[in-house]
Design a protein around this motif. Structure first.
Motif, PDB file in Angstrom:
ATOM      1  N   ALA A  13       0.882  -0.958  -0.055  1.00 44.55           N
ATOM      2  CA  ALA A  13       0.198  -0.003   0.000  1.00 44.55           C
ATOM      3  C   ALA A  13       0.705   1.204   0.048  1.00 44.55           C
ATOM      4  N   GLN A  14       2.158   1.027   0.219  1.00 43.97           N
ATOM      5  CA  GLN A  14       2.975   2.431   0.235  1.00 43.97           C
ATOM      6  C   GLN A  14       3.976   2.309  -0.816  1.00 43.97           C
ATOM      7  N   LEU A  15       3.729   1.864  -1.889  1.00 40.65           N
ATOM      8  CA  LEU A  15       4.636   1.893  -3.167  1.00 40.65           C
ATOM      9  C   LEU A  15       4.676   3.572  -3.615  1.00 40.65           C
ATOM     10  N   PRO A  16       5.697   4.059  -3.560  1.00 41.81           N
ATOM     11  CA  PRO A  16       6.032   5.556  -3.828  1.00 41.81           C
ATOM     12  C   PRO A  16       5.381   6.004  -5.117  1.00 41.81           C
ATOM     13  N   ALA A  17       4.545   6.967  -5.165  1.00 47.63           N
ATOM     14  CA  ALA A  17       3.957   7.421  -6.527  1.00 47.63           C
ATOM     15  C   ALA A  17       4.932   7.923  -7.452  1.00 47.63           C
ATOM     16  N   GLU A  18       6.277   8.427  -6.943  1.00 47.59           N
ATOM     17  CA  GLU A  18       7.357   8.950  -7.655  1.00 47.59           C
ATOM     18  C   GLU A  18       7.902   7.800  -8.575  1.00 47.59           C
ATOM     19  N   LEU A  19       7.799   6.362  -8.210  1.00 47.28           N
ATOM     20  CA  LEU A  19       8.247   5.437  -9.150  1.00 47.28           C
ATOM     21  C   LEU A  19       7.922   5.722 -10.438  1.00 47.28           C
ATOM     22  N   PHE A  20       6.458   6.216 -10.546  1.00 49.19           N
ATOM     23  CA  PHE A  20       5.940   6.237 -11.878  1.00 49.19           C
ATOM     24  C   PHE A  20       6.050   7.736 -12.492  1.00 49.19           C
ATOM     25  N   ALA A  21       7.188   8.267 -12.226  1.00 49.69           N
ATOM     26  CA  ALA A  21       7.408   9.842 -12.692  1.00 49.69           C
ATOM     27  C   ALA A  21       7.743   9.529 -14.198  1.00 49.69           C
ATOM     28  N   ARG A  22       6.940  10.663 -15.006  1.00 44.63           N
ATOM     29  CA  ARG A  22       7.041  10.604 -16.436  1.00 44.63           C
ATOM     30  C   ARG A  22       8.478  11.721 -16.693  1.00 44.63           C
ATOM     31  N   ASP A  23       8.931  12.352 -15.742  1.00 42.07           N
ATOM     32  CA  ASP A  23       9.915  13.276 -16.022  1.00 42.07           C
ATOM     33  C   ASP A  23      11.073  13.039 -14.981  1.00 42.07           C
ATOM     34  N   GLY A  24      11.958  13.894 -14.980  1.00 46.08           N
ATOM     35  CA  GLY A  24      13.341  13.580 -14.095  1.00 46.08           C
ATOM     36  C   GLY A  24      14.103  12.871 -14.872  1.00 46.08           C
ATOM     37  N   ALA A  25      15.381  12.656 -14.114  1.00 44.08           N
ATOM     38  CA  ALA A  25      16.415  11.770 -14.850  1.00 44.08           C
ATOM     39  C   ALA A  25      15.979  10.733 -15.346  1.00 44.08           C
ATOM     40  N   PRO A  26      16.580   9.977 -16.292  1.00 40.23           N
ATOM     41  CA  PRO A  26      16.328   8.544 -16.975  1.00 40.23           C
ATOM     42  C   PRO A  26      16.531   7.530 -15.842  1.00 40.23           C
ATOM     43  N   ARG A  27      15.920   6.715 -15.909  1.00 41.88           N
ATOM     44  CA  ARG A  27      16.276   5.464 -14.905  1.00 41.88           C
ATOM     45  C   ARG A  27      14.980   4.326 -15.102  1.00 41.88           C
ATOM     46  N   LEU A  28      15.437   3.098 -14.604  1.00 40.93           N
ATOM     47  CA  LEU A  28      14.762   1.917 -14.865  1.00 40.93           C
ATOM     48  C   LEU A  28      14.248   1.625 -13.316  1.00 40.93           C
ATOM     49  N   VAL A  29      13.031   0.864 -13.146  1.00 38.44           N
ATOM     50  CA  VAL A  29      12.642   0.526 -11.951  1.00 38.44           C
ATOM     51  C   VAL A  29      12.208  -1.108 -12.359  1.00 38.44           C
ATOM     52  N   LEU A  30      12.746  -1.957 -11.489  1.00 40.34           N
ATOM     53  CA  LEU A  30      11.875  -3.371 -11.534  1.00 40.34           C
ATOM     54  C   LEU A  30      11.188  -3.557 -10.288  1.00 40.34           C
TER      55      LEU A  30
END
Length: 176
Positions: free
Chosen positions: A126-143
């Motif tokens: 229930a606490q998965l951070p919304a910022e994981l789904f950012a469409r902006d900011g530095a490029p990164r990969l989240v698994l």
């Protein structure tokens, strides 16, 4: 939150190097582990939860997010840790991934975008951070996969394991 906050601004890229366009990710490889998997586009369910493809051998790419290799935003890949019927999933290895390990994403255009693991975190579902789904900011990969305690009554894990990766530094040309 955490070491990968969104504060500050990244230095601009030199004008002589236009950002490469992103590409739809179609395959994932964890070369240090000898693991590979196809990637399929996924969205969110009516409750806003990330849809994860059923076979644990397949990884889902959150299609509203960033394209692989694009100059900004987060490429979100999610997969099952295991399945009662099919056993361990591709992402069962996520809790073991260490900083510096390579993660390769092949795009529909044939390019392989190389990422490097920088961090691993565990969050209550229930606490998965919304910022994981950012469409902006530095490029990164989240698994993202499931982790923590398994609740037999709900047939669900309590937590999510999240691995963060950033574009790997370009190799220096070999001196002849």
């Amino acid at each position: 939150g955490g070491a990968l906050g969104t504060g500050g601004t990244a230095p601009a890229a030199p004008e002589s190097l236009p950002a490469a366009p992103g590409t739809v990710p179609v395959a994932l490889a964890l070369p240090a582990r000898g693991i590979g998997a196809p990637i399929v586009a996924v969205g969110t369910d009516p409750d806003g939860g990330l849809v994860v493809p059923d076979p644990p051998s397949t990884v889902g790419w959150w299609a509203p997010g960033a394209l692989a290799g694009s100059g900004s935003g987060t490429v979100v890949l999610a997969g099952h840790v295991d399945s009662r019927v099919e056993g361990l999933g591709v992402f069962a290895v996520l809790p073991e991934l260490a900083a510096g390990e390579p993660v390769w994403v092949r795009g529909r255009d044939g390019r392989v975008i190389e990422y490097e693991v920088v961090a691993r975190r565990q969050f209550a579902k229930a606490q998965l951070p919304a910022e994981l789904f950012a469409r902006d900011g530095a490029p990164r990969l989240v698994l993202i996969t499931c982790g923590g305690r398994f609740d037999r009554s709900t047939r669900s894990y309590a937590d999510n394991v999240v691995v963060y990766a950033v574009p790997a530094p370009a190799p220096t040309p070999a001196h002849r």
